[in-house]
Scaffold this active site. Structure first.
Site, PDB file in Angstrom:
ATOM      1  N   GLY A 105       0.824  -1.123  -0.070  1.00 48.15           N
ATOM      2  CA  GLY A 105       0.080  -0.079  -0.203  1.00 48.15           C
ATOM      3  C   GLY A 105       0.928   1.424  -0.026  1.00 48.15           C
ATOM      4  CE  LYS A 128       8.408   7.894  -3.448  1.00 50.27           C
ATOM      5  NZ  LYS A 128       8.882   7.208  -4.393  1.00 50.27           N
ATOM      6  N   GLY A 141       6.635   7.341   6.801  1.00 50.01           N
ATOM      7  CA  GLY A 141       5.833   8.176   5.678  1.00 50.01           C
ATOM      8  C   GLY A 141       6.517   9.171   5.344  1.00 50.01           C
ATOM      9  NE  ARG A 205       1.547   2.130  -6.851  1.00 54.86           N
ATOM     10  CZ  ARG A 205       2.692   2.806  -6.494  1.00 54.86           C
ATOM     11  NH1 ARG A 205       3.789   1.862  -6.760  1.00 54.86           N
ATOM     12  NH2 ARG A 205       2.852   4.088  -6.435  1.00 54.86           N
ATOM     13  CG  ASP A 275       5.607  -2.859  -4.682  1.00 53.60           C
ATOM     14  OD1 ASP A 275       6.393  -3.803  -5.070  1.00 53.60           O
ATOM     15  OD2 ASP A 275       6.218  -1.830  -4.167  1.00 53.60           O
TER      16      ASP A 275
HETATM   17  P1  AMP Z   1       9.172   1.135  -2.601  1.00 54.09           P
HETATM   18  O1  AMP Z   1      10.389   0.227  -2.405  1.00 54.09           O
HETATM   19  O2  AMP Z   1       9.694   2.765  -2.498  1.00 54.09           O
HETATM   20  O3  AMP Z   1       8.483   0.897  -3.875  1.00 54.09           O
HETATM   21  O4  AMP Z   1       8.249   0.950  -1.327  1.00 54.09           O
HETATM   22  C1  AMP Z   1       7.881  -0.375  -1.014  1.00 54.09           C
HETATM   23  C2  AMP Z   1       6.724  -0.291  -0.027  1.00 54.09           C
HETATM   24  O5  AMP Z   1       7.362   0.286   1.157  1.00 54.09           O
HETATM   25  C3  AMP Z   1       5.611   0.667  -0.200  1.00 54.09           C
HETATM   26  O6  AMP Z   1       4.484   0.177   0.298  1.00 54.09           O
HETATM   27  C4  AMP Z   1       5.860   1.977   0.246  1.00 54.09           C
HETATM   28  O7  AMP Z   1       4.753   2.920   0.627  1.00 54.09           O
HETATM   29  C5  AMP Z   1       6.616   1.531   1.489  1.00 54.09           C
HETATM   30  N1  AMP Z   1       7.414   2.562   2.046  1.00 54.09           N
HETATM   31  C6  AMP Z   1       8.620   3.023   1.555  1.00 54.09           C
HETATM   32  N2  AMP Z   1       9.448   3.903   2.224  1.00 54.09           N
HETATM   33  C7  AMP Z   1       8.552   4.184   3.420  1.00 54.09           C
HETATM   34  C8  AMP Z   1       8.419   5.108   4.493  1.00 54.09           C
HETATM   35  N3  AMP Z   1       9.537   5.849   4.653  1.00 54.09           N
HETATM   36  N4  AMP Z   1       7.548   4.966   5.334  1.00 54.09           N
HETATM   37  C9  AMP Z   1       6.484   4.346   5.221  1.00 54.09           C
HETATM   38  N5  AMP Z   1       6.128   3.259   4.116  1.00 54.09           N
HETATM   39  C10 AMP Z   1       7.437   3.299   3.100  1.00 54.09           C
HETATM   40 MG    MG Z   2       6.863   1.467  -4.481  1.00 58.25          MG
END
Ligand code: AMP
Ligand code: MG
Length: 528
Positions: A105, A128, A141, A205, A275
């Site tokens: 998510g 973001k 987040g 996605r 994703d």
């Molecule tokens: P990504 O590798 O950036 O595509 O992230 C994979 C998953 O980790 C997704 O669900 C992102 O929303 C979550 N995610 C990545 N970084 C953070 C963060 N700093 N805080 C919360 N969720 C994160």
């Molecule tokens: Mg991602």
């Protein structure tokens, strides 16, 4: 005061047509039976606009000068909303590095609203790094400035290159610090935080469909697929079994076309988890991506993937196929489990990829591949030579338009090509290079167009400027020092990647020695 878009321009298709999560707290949780969760951005200390894409703002029909109004930075930094905005985070799952990861998510992305553009299309505005959501799991987040600069610049640079991509409207410094362990080595430290406002017709996605399917929630899966067909693939007809099969095939083809384009310009995504694959065939989620400097099919910018090299440059086409297979499996319940539907989509992917990759690389060489010629061998031999010499990919292809207009086939390796090598080419490299160039030059003489025309056409597909890793890193270092000028300059120059722009020759240079092993230039982690 410059007016923000009126509330009537914001739509709510996602919220109104897809089931939502009744809970509203940002606490991490499993969200079942819902495609989204409502969430408010968490305010930041001092939102400050560092960079802004005027081109995108104009496409969105935002009033000129809106970016100068402090209330705009407040909205794009998550401290305020324009009337009509109703923020939410989307629910999706995904296969990460080859393994099913369950619910993921939007853990740090929040959609503010769906804006109707002057051309009638809908653009979702998404922050973001705007704070925790129901999907943040253990994350905060947030996003750091360095990764936000990279996403902001690359989104707009890719668009200018003609590659389908999510866009970026703004880069806002939050005034808050974010703690990151950049290389997962126990050295966590605070860094400046930032927020990018991303823009796309949809951020759907593969993982949005995989999650309800994995949970056996066929009702939600069908609602989501019907929604996708209705709004994003209306040409495929009324939602029903045939349309579902056509959708899978269309997504397979778009994905194949996208990845052929990446290969042709030397873009390595770095984290092609399901994703991070867009249902619309857009480049999405700029994280540890990188650009090929020295040509190497085995290169990956992502340190998390350094051992496995799953997402290395040369693997991207196969991984795209693997991901389409996962999407196909997820959609099986909608086509009565007919494996043939998936097989047909995979075949369509293969055919589209090889057609598009061939067409793109042929165009880079100024050729229209034809049956009577041994063009496949010409291309294979080129790849072998590029890989062996490790020459700069972008400079090599760009230099060919100068060679094609020469009155005779080259008898020595042209100076521009020698200069594009990262190590002095040895006698074998030179001989093989000259012999390949001669073959290619003679082949161009059998094209129907004169060489001068070929040269112009080649310069329109072989970019002079790409957002090289070290260029982004210089802009990041300057921004950490308090100046966003390099970000602004890169945004402008990368908006015209095929133009010569001689005054910006320093931004077309091959990677300098200092950047070879520097973090951010050659190696990046997912931690951003
Ligand atoms: P990504 O590798 O950036 O595509 O992230 C994979 C998953 O980790 C997704 O669900 C992102 O929303 C979550 N995610 C990545 N970084 C953070 C963060 N700093 N805080 C919360 N969720 C994160
Ligand atoms: Mg991602």
């Amino acid at each position: 005061m410059v007016q923000p878009p009126p509330a009537e321009r914001f739509h709510r298709r996602f919220l109104d047509e897809l089931p939502g999560d009744p809970a509203t707290a940002a606490a991490p949780r499993a969200v079942v039976g819902a495609a989204w969760s409502r969430v408010q951005p968490t305010p930041v200390a001092a939102p400050h606009l560092l960079a802004f894409s005027h081109r995108l703002a104009a496409e969105l029909g935002l009033a000129g000068g809106l970016e100068l109004d402090p209330s705009t930075a407040a909205v794009l930094g998550g401290n305020a909303l324009w009337p009509g905005m109703d923020p939410y985070a989307a629910n999706y799952g995904g296969h990460q590095f080859g393994h099913w990861a369950g619910q993921l998510g939007d853990g740090r992305a929040i959609v503010l609203g769906e804006l109707r553009r002057p051309d009638g299309a809908i653009a979702e505005l998404q922050l973001k790094g705007a704070g925790p959501t129901a999907y943040s799991r253990r994350g905060d987040g947030r996003a750091v400035l360095r990764s936000s600069i990279r996403e902001f610049l690359c989104s707009e640079a890719m668009h200018a290159l003609g590659v389908p991509t999510t866009r970026a409207l703004s880069l806002v410094a939050t005034g808050d610090q974010v703690v990151r362990d950049m290389f997962y080595d126990g050295n966590a430290r605070p860094e400046p935080g930032a927020i990018v406002c991303r823009v796309a017709p949809s951020f759907l996605r593969f993982g949005n469909y995989e999650l309800p399917s994995a949970r056996g929630d066929v009702a939600l899966l069908r609602t989501l697929v019907d929604f996708t067909l209705r709004h994003h693939f209306p040409e495929l007809g009324t939602p029903a079994r045939d349309a579902y099969a056509a959708l899978l095939r269309a997504v397979a083809e778009r994905t194949a076309r996208l990845i052929a384009h990446w290969q042709a310009i030397g873009f390595v995504h770095g984290v092609m988890n399901t994703d991070n694959l867009s249902m619309l065939g857009l480049t999405i989620d700029y994280g540890p991506y990188g650009w090929i400097d020295d040509f190497d099919l085995g290169w990956t910018p992502n340190t998390t993937d350094a051992a496995q090299r799953r997402y290395a440059f040369g693997n991207q086409p196969t991984i795209g196929l693997w991901n389409v297979m996962r999407l196909g499996e997820a959609l099986l319940p909608l086509v009565d489990g007919a494996e043939s539907v998936v097989e047909e989509a995979l075949a369509a992917y293969d055919a589209t990829y090889s057609g598009e990759a061939t067409r793109r690389f042929a165009a880079k060489l100024g050729l229209t591949f034809s049956a009577g010629e041994d063009d496949g061998a010409l291309l294979r031999d080129l790849f072998t030579w590029l890989q062996k010499t490790g020459i700069d990919m972008t400079l090599f292809f760009r230099s060919l338009s100068r060679v094609v207009v020469a009155a005779a086939a080259p008898s020595t390796l042209p100076e521009a090509i020698v200069a594009a090598c990262y190590r002095e080419p040895d006698a074998d490299d030179r001989a093989a290079g000259v012999s390949w160039l001669q073959r290619w030059w003679r082949r161009t003489r059998r094209e129907s167009r004169p060489a001068a025309e070929l040269a112009v056409a080649m310069d329109r597909v072989n970019p002079r400027f790409v957002l090289r890793n070290w260029l982004a890193q210089e802009a990041i270092d300057a921004a950490h020092g308090g100046s966003a000028e390099k970000v602004a300059r890169l945004l402008e120059v990368m908006a015209r990647p095929f133009d010569e722009q001689p005054q910006h020759a320093d931004l077309a240079a091959k990677r300098p020695d200092w950047a070879r092993d520097k973090p951010g230039c050659s190696a990046l982690s997912c931690s951003s």
